[in-house]
Design a protein around this motif. Structure first.
Motif, PDB file in Angstrom:
ATOM      1  N   ASN A   1       2.736  12.108 -31.219  1.00 48.65           N
ATOM      2  CA  ASN A   1       3.575  11.302 -30.607  1.00 48.65           C
ATOM      3  C   ASN A   1       2.042  10.540 -29.849  1.00 48.65           C
ATOM      4  O   ASN A   1       1.954   8.957 -29.670  1.00 48.65           O
ATOM      5  CB  ASN A   1       3.693  11.732 -29.335  1.00 48.65           C
ATOM      6  CG  ASN A   1       5.390  12.395 -29.660  1.00 48.65           C
ATOM      7  OD1 ASN A   1       5.968  11.861 -29.345  1.00 48.65           O
ATOM      8  ND2 ASN A   1       5.641  13.483 -29.766  1.00 48.65           N
ATOM      9  N   VAL A   2       0.760  11.270 -30.813  1.00 45.15           N
ATOM     10  CA  VAL A   2      -0.049  10.981 -30.221  1.00 45.15           C
ATOM     11  C   VAL A   2      -0.740  11.684 -30.756  1.00 45.15           C
ATOM     12  O   VAL A   2      -1.288  12.806 -31.462  1.00 45.15           O
ATOM     13  CB  VAL A   2      -0.890  10.727 -28.574  1.00 45.15           C
ATOM     14  CG1 VAL A   2      -0.727  12.785 -27.743  1.00 45.15           C
ATOM     15  CG2 VAL A   2      -1.818  10.409 -28.286  1.00 45.15           C
ATOM     16  N   PRO A   3      -2.279  10.905 -31.660  1.00 43.65           N
ATOM     17  CA  PRO A   3      -2.579  11.761 -32.209  1.00 43.65           C
ATOM     18  C   PRO A   3      -3.877  12.327 -31.875  1.00 43.65           C
ATOM     19  O   PRO A   3      -4.674  12.634 -30.510  1.00 43.65           O
ATOM     20  CB  PRO A   3      -4.062  10.420 -32.200  1.00 43.65           C
ATOM     21  CG  PRO A   3      -3.396   9.285 -32.771  1.00 43.65           C
ATOM     22  CD  PRO A   3      -2.758   9.788 -31.860  1.00 43.65           C
ATOM     23  N   ARG A   4      -4.020  14.246 -32.468  1.00 38.32           N
ATOM     24  CA  ARG A   4      -4.115  14.825 -31.800  1.00 38.32           C
ATOM     25  C   ARG A   4      -5.502  15.429 -31.386  1.00 38.32           C
ATOM     26  O   ARG A   4      -6.564  15.804 -30.742  1.00 38.32           O
ATOM     27  CB  ARG A   4      -4.829  15.965 -33.111  1.00 38.32           C
ATOM     28  CG  ARG A   4      -2.435  16.823 -33.497  1.00 38.32           C
ATOM     29  CD  ARG A   4      -1.900  16.726 -31.943  1.00 38.32           C
ATOM     30  NE  ARG A   4      -0.871  17.114 -32.141  1.00 38.32           N
ATOM     31  CZ  ARG A   4       0.406  16.338 -31.998  1.00 38.32           C
ATOM     32  NH1 ARG A   4       0.123  15.393 -31.276  1.00 38.32           N
ATOM     33  NH2 ARG A   4       1.566  16.593 -32.239  1.00 38.32           N
ATOM     34  N   ASP A   5      -6.741  14.092 -32.369  1.00 36.45           N
ATOM     35  CA  ASP A   5      -8.069  14.225 -31.835  1.00 36.45           C
ATOM     36  C   ASP A   5      -8.165  13.071 -30.895  1.00 36.45           C
ATOM     37  O   ASP A   5      -9.450  12.890 -31.014  1.00 36.45           O
ATOM     38  CB  ASP A   5      -8.808  13.539 -33.570  1.00 36.45           C
ATOM     39  CG  ASP A   5      -7.718  12.594 -33.976  1.00 36.45           C
ATOM     40  OD1 ASP A   5      -7.190  11.911 -33.463  1.00 36.45           O
ATOM     41  OD2 ASP A   5      -8.876  11.950 -35.111  1.00 36.45           O
ATOM     42  N   ALA A   6      -6.764  12.263 -30.310  1.00 35.67           N
ATOM     43  CA  ALA A   6      -7.642  11.452 -29.247  1.00 35.67           C
ATOM     44  C   ALA A   6      -7.993  11.706 -28.350  1.00 35.67           C
ATOM     45  O   ALA A   6      -6.852  12.832 -27.694  1.00 35.67           O
ATOM     46  CB  ALA A   6      -5.936  10.082 -29.402  1.00 35.67           C
ATOM     47  N   ALA A   7      -9.296  11.675 -27.833  1.00 36.91           N
ATOM     48  CA  ALA A   7      -9.217  12.280 -26.203  1.00 36.91           C
ATOM     49  C   ALA A   7      -8.554  12.085 -25.109  1.00 36.91           C
ATOM     50  O   ALA A   7      -8.205  13.508 -24.567  1.00 36.91           O
ATOM     51  CB  ALA A   7     -10.054  11.141 -25.425  1.00 36.91           C
ATOM     52  N   CYS A   8      -7.366  10.835 -24.733  1.00 32.23           N
ATOM     53  CA  CYS A   8      -5.738  11.443 -24.142  1.00 32.23           C
ATOM     54  C   CYS A   8      -5.612  12.870 -24.077  1.00 32.23           C
ATOM     55  O   CYS A   8      -4.438  12.635 -23.190  1.00 32.23           O
ATOM     56  CB  CYS A   8      -5.303  10.249 -24.004  1.00 32.23           C
ATOM     57  SG  CYS A   8      -4.531   9.521 -25.849  1.00 32.23           S
ATOM     58  N   PHE A   9      -5.275  13.110 -25.657  1.00 35.30           N
ATOM     59  CA  PHE A   9      -4.489  14.221 -25.881  1.00 35.30           C
ATOM     60  C   PHE A   9      -4.964  15.753 -24.839  1.00 35.30           C
ATOM     61  O   PHE A   9      -5.735  15.974 -24.875  1.00 35.30           O
ATOM     62  CB  PHE A   9      -4.162  14.574 -27.406  1.00 35.30           C
ATOM     63  CG  PHE A   9      -3.348  15.670 -27.894  1.00 35.30           C
ATOM     64  CD1 PHE A   9      -1.933  16.081 -26.997  1.00 35.30           C
ATOM     65  CD2 PHE A   9      -3.519  17.102 -27.674  1.00 35.30           C
ATOM     66  CE1 PHE A   9      -1.596  16.438 -27.875  1.00 35.30           C
ATOM     67  CE2 PHE A   9      -2.527  17.746 -28.613  1.00 35.30           C
ATOM     68  CZ  PHE A   9      -1.647  17.288 -28.507  1.00 35.30           C
ATOM     69  N   GLY A  10      -4.034  16.306 -24.098  1.00 30.27           N
ATOM     70  CA  GLY A  10      -3.434  16.984 -22.843  1.00 30.27           C
ATOM     71  C   GLY A  10      -3.776  18.332 -23.791  1.00 30.27           C
ATOM     72  O   GLY A  10      -3.459  19.354 -22.815  1.00 30.27           O
ATOM     73  N   GLY A  11      -2.662  18.054 -24.946  1.00 27.46           N
ATOM     74  CA  GLY A  11      -1.883  19.436 -25.251  1.00 27.46           C
ATOM     75  C   GLY A  11      -0.468  19.631 -25.099  1.00 27.46           C
ATOM     76  O   GLY A  11       0.003  18.592 -24.964  1.00 27.46           O
ATOM     77  N   PHE A  12       0.306  20.548 -25.051  1.00 25.87           N
ATOM     78  CA  PHE A  12       1.822  20.365 -25.495  1.00 25.87           C
ATOM     79  C   PHE A  12       2.283  21.249 -23.935  1.00 25.87           C
ATOM     80  O   PHE A  12       3.522  22.036 -24.069  1.00 25.87           O
ATOM     81  CB  PHE A  12       1.868  21.815 -26.601  1.00 25.87           C
ATOM     82  CG  PHE A  12       1.368  20.485 -27.721  1.00 25.87           C
ATOM     83  CD1 PHE A  12       2.198  20.173 -28.363  1.00 25.87           C
ATOM     84  CD2 PHE A  12       0.283  22.173 -28.371  1.00 25.87           C
ATOM     85  CE1 PHE A  12       2.214  19.850 -30.349  1.00 25.87           C
ATOM     86  CE2 PHE A  12      -0.163  21.187 -30.385  1.00 25.87           C
ATOM     87  CZ  PHE A  12       0.484  20.028 -30.830  1.00 25.87           C
ATOM     88  N   ASP A  13       1.554  21.595 -22.963  1.00 28.41           N
ATOM     89  CA  ASP A  13       2.019  21.865 -22.182  1.00 28.41           C
ATOM     90  C   ASP A  13       1.847  20.955 -20.587  1.00 28.41           C
ATOM     91  O   ASP A  13       0.040  21.148 -20.380  1.00 28.41           O
ATOM     92  CB  ASP A  13       1.665  23.646 -21.498  1.00 28.41           C
ATOM     93  CG  ASP A  13       2.064  24.157 -20.594  1.00 28.41           C
ATOM     94  OD1 ASP A  13       3.051  23.011 -19.856  1.00 28.41           O
ATOM     95  OD2 ASP A  13       1.266  24.993 -19.885  1.00 28.41           O
ATOM     96  N   PRO A  14       2.430  20.579 -20.402  1.00 31.12           N
ATOM     97  CA  PRO A  14       2.486  19.506 -19.044  1.00 31.12           C
ATOM     98  C   PRO A  14       1.370  20.265 -17.798  1.00 31.12           C
ATOM     99  O   PRO A  14       1.392  19.300 -17.112  1.00 31.12           O
ATOM    100  CB  PRO A  14       3.761  18.813 -19.351  1.00 31.12           C
ATOM    101  CG  PRO A  14       4.324  19.470 -20.154  1.00 31.12           C
ATOM    102  CD  PRO A  14       3.829  20.558 -20.828  1.00 31.12           C
ATOM    103  N   LYS A  15       2.435  21.165 -17.721  1.00 27.40           N
ATOM    104  CA  LYS A  15       2.197  21.966 -16.521  1.00 27.40           C
ATOM    105  C   LYS A  15       0.534  21.530 -15.828  1.00 27.40           C
ATOM    106  O   LYS A  15       0.204  21.956 -14.669  1.00 27.40           O
ATOM    107  CB  LYS A  15       2.558  23.558 -16.825  1.00 27.40           C
ATOM    108  CG  LYS A  15       2.621  24.614 -15.167  1.00 27.40           C
ATOM    109  CD  LYS A  15       2.649  26.308 -15.966  1.00 27.40           C
ATOM    110  CE  LYS A  15       2.297  26.215 -14.431  1.00 27.40           C
ATOM    111  NZ  LYS A  15       2.903  27.639 -14.501  1.00 27.40           N
ATOM    112  N   ALA A  16      -0.117  21.868 -16.911  1.00 27.84           N
ATOM    113  CA  ALA A  16      -1.858  21.465 -15.950  1.00 27.84           C
ATOM    114  C   ALA A  16      -1.915  20.483 -15.396  1.00 27.84           C
ATOM    115  O   ALA A  16      -2.937  19.770 -14.884  1.00 27.84           O
ATOM    116  CB  ALA A  16      -2.725  21.722 -17.424  1.00 27.84           C
ATOM    117  N   GLY A  17      -1.050  19.134 -15.960  1.00 30.53           N
ATOM    118  CA  GLY A  17      -1.452  17.926 -15.638  1.00 30.53           C
ATOM    119  C   GLY A  17      -0.279  17.178 -14.364  1.00 30.53           C
ATOM    120  O   GLY A  17      -0.589  16.480 -13.395  1.00 30.53           O
ATOM    121  N   LEU A  18       0.743  18.639 -14.132  1.00 33.24           N
ATOM    122  CA  LEU A  18       1.325  18.189 -12.840  1.00 33.24           C
ATOM    123  C   LEU A  18       0.850  18.530 -11.483  1.00 33.24           C
ATOM    124  O   LEU A  18       1.606  17.182 -10.929  1.00 33.24           O
ATOM    125  CB  LEU A  18       2.703  19.011 -13.355  1.00 33.24           C
ATOM    126  CG  LEU A  18       3.763  19.122 -14.014  1.00 33.24           C
ATOM    127  CD1 LEU A  18       4.771  20.491 -14.487  1.00 33.24           C
ATOM    128  CD2 LEU A  18       4.622  17.983 -14.838  1.00 33.24           C
TER     129      LEU A  18
END
Length: 584
Positions: free
Chosen positions: A271-288
């Protein structure tokens, strides 16, 4: 109408099966993935006649099992957006296809499943009447009930005179947003009916075709933009936005512009390139916890409430092809703004509004957030690199090590089909994808999908390598003899990596989550082990149908085995690499 009949004014008469094939071609169906039976005799006859006459019919792809037929259609639709036909044999074929229909329904992929229906006349009253024992036992009271929970539309063709109109209706329903499966049954006598061409008008797409979603009201786009401009910690969560390359580009641009962190949870696309700076990974818990503005973008389950809780002060906007989850009896994620729309178009609108409303203060805060991502991104990459460097041991290779080795060997244009299940984090983390439609998963719960989907992807993208990751449990489910028979017959070389941990890790983990100190934990018996006392060689199953096979039990063997498999695939031969990973 041919020239001779046109000149004489005669009205040519054809079978309903003939018009049915014309109707399929009129809708743009390119392939009929098929497993045929006694109910399809008139269609088979017409296909033979069309071939003799030089007519162009949708190409048939014969699949020894319906599981492969349905999932080939799924892979093709995921790559192209175009639903294809799947033809199966009465209730038996429908039952075999049901799990695949569940997967396509949950993944919102279009397919036109068609099943013949046992003849309804018993004594030769009509052409194609019952003439076989099986016609009596394959005639249930409600054949549609086998797939009804998984279809948008179902119909039994009542007469050949409406064959073309019914097909257009089926096609329109499966392609309209949200797309999904449809089902039609075809009585044998109906296909054998004869009708004059004058009774068979066309039903063009410009008057009867699909309806798709677009953008939103400009005022709504401006409201979302104002939220993002005012935000101190905006995040987005997505899973299947990446089915559209346009949406991937729009999300990446918007996230970078606004300093919005993007998380993927259980993604079925990149859904977003893995090398994009905005990509935060596969666990949204860190950002919630810290998020004050959140966006749910084409996602069914953004996190697991049992393990992660959102900030009650977060203002959530949900933009989705199906924001209310109409086919989920229970859902449970509160949002403040719900919009049914095309994510790609909406995000473009929001970005336009952001540019119009941006202030120097906003620019400075967004830049500060972007700069703050650097340390987290470097830490995540370092963690992945450490995992990739640990090879494991003999008979117990590390999945992270295996996936990293494959990731180094393939190109950014190759397509990864992921059915690694509990080892999916290794696939997602160690095989970075940067281009849209180079990662494909499944939103459904039916295992055994990736083999057929990989074949469908290869059919749609013949110039790309297609790499399938599957566990040993999923490989059993996938009807592998059918997968590699189709790969052999239609020259569709795919590369399959079997991550063999000796059973179903998901079952073991489920038991431990509910009963961490229970009897099963104490005995170590989770009723999930598949490895028997004898030798298990999945590569040899595929080799029986012309595939190249490799068996890897030592870390030192891995890279050479990958190279040989890719060389075989590049030469036109399917390949299977059976890798022994740490046992469950």
């Amino acid at each position: 109408m041919d020239k001779q009949h046109a000149a004489s004014g005669a009205d040519t008469t054809r079978t309903a099966a003939h018009y049915f094939l014309e109707g399929l071609a009129d809708t743009g169906v390119e392939y009929i993935f098929s497993n045929l039976g006694t109910d399809h005799v008139t269609l088979i006859e017409e296909l033979a006649r069309w071939q003799r006459e030089g007519r162009r019919a949708p190409a048939t792809v014969l699949c020894p099992h319906e599981n492969v037929a349905v999932h080939m259609a799924a892979g093709y639709a995921a790559m192209t957006g175009r639903g294809q036909a799947v033809m199966v044999h009465v209730d038996a074929g429908t039952a075999n296809a049901a799990m695949g229909m569940h997967n396509m329904f949950r993944s919102r992929l279009p397919v036109m499943l068609m099943a013949g229906k046992a003849p309804y006349t018993l004594r030769g009253e009509l052409p194609a009447s019952r003439d076989n024992y099986v016609h009596f036992v394959q005639d249930p009271f409600d054949i549609g009930s086998l797939v009804r929970p998984y279809v948008k539309w179902e119909y039994t063709l009542p007469s050949g005179v409406v064959a073309k109109e019914a097909l257009r209706r089926a096609h329109t329903m499966m392609q309209s947003d949200p797309p999904g499966p449809v089902y039609m049954t075809l009585p044998r006598e109906t296909l054998a009916e004869s009708w004059p061409e004058s009774k068979m008008p066309g039903y063009p797409a410009d008057r009867y075709g699909a309806v798709t979603l677009g953008g939103i009201d400009p005022e709504q786009a401006q409201a979302i933009a104002r939220d993002l401009i005012a935000a101190s910690s905006p995040i987005a969560v997505t899973a299947y936005l990446g089915r559209s390359a346009r949406a991937v580009a729009a999300l990446t641009r918007l996230a970078d512009r606004c300093g919005m962190r993007v998380y993927e949870f259980m993604p079925t696309y990149m859904n977003v390139p893995r090398d994009a700076a905005c990509f935060g990974g596969f666990d949204p818990k860190a950002g919630l916890a810290g998020a004050d503005v959140g966006m749910l973008l084409d996602v069914d389950v953004p996190w697991l409430p049992a393990f992660a809780s959102e900030n009650p002060r977060t203002a959530w906007t949900h933009i989705d092809v199906d924001p209310v989850k109409r086919d989920f009896p229970m859902w449970g994620f509160a949002t403040h703004r719900r919009l049914q729309a095309d994510c790609g178009r909406v995000l473009e609108q929001v970005l336009e509004a952001v540019e119009a409303l941006a202030t120097p203060d906003f620019d400075a805060r967004a830049r500060q957030r972007r700069e703050g991502w650097t340390a987290d991104n470097e830490q995540r990459r370092a963690t992945l690199a450490r995992a990739a460097a640990q090879p494991g041991a003999a008979q117990a290779l590390s999945p992270q090590y295996v996936c990293a080795a494959v990731g180094r060997a393939i190109s950014s244009d190759d397509v990864v089909v992921n059915e690694a299940i509990r080892n999916s984090p290794a696939v997602l983390g160690q095989i970075p994808r940067s281009k849209p439609l180079t990662l494909l998963g499944c939103s459904g719960g039916g295992l055994g999908y990736s083999g057929g989907m990989a074949l469908g992807v290869k059919l749609a993208r013949p110039d790309a390598r297609v790499v399938q990751f599957v566990g040993d449990g999923g490989f059993h489910f996938s009807t592998p003899t059918s997968v590699y028979a189709v790969a052999q017959q239609y020259q569709l070389p795919i590369f399959t990596v079997v991550l063999d941990n000796g059973g179903w890790q998901a079952v073991k983990e489920a038991v431990l989550r509910v009963y961490p100190d229970g009897e099963a934990a104490g005995s170590g018996d989770f009723q999930a082990k598949l490895a028997g006392r004898g030798e298990r060689r999945f590569d040899r199953v595929a080799a029986s149908f012309g595939a190249h096979g490799e068996y890897v039990a030592e870390p030192s063997e891995l890279e050479a085995a990958i190279a040989r498999c890719l060389a075989a695939v590049d030469a036109g031969q399917a390949a299977v690499m059976h890798v022994r990973i740490a046992a469950l």
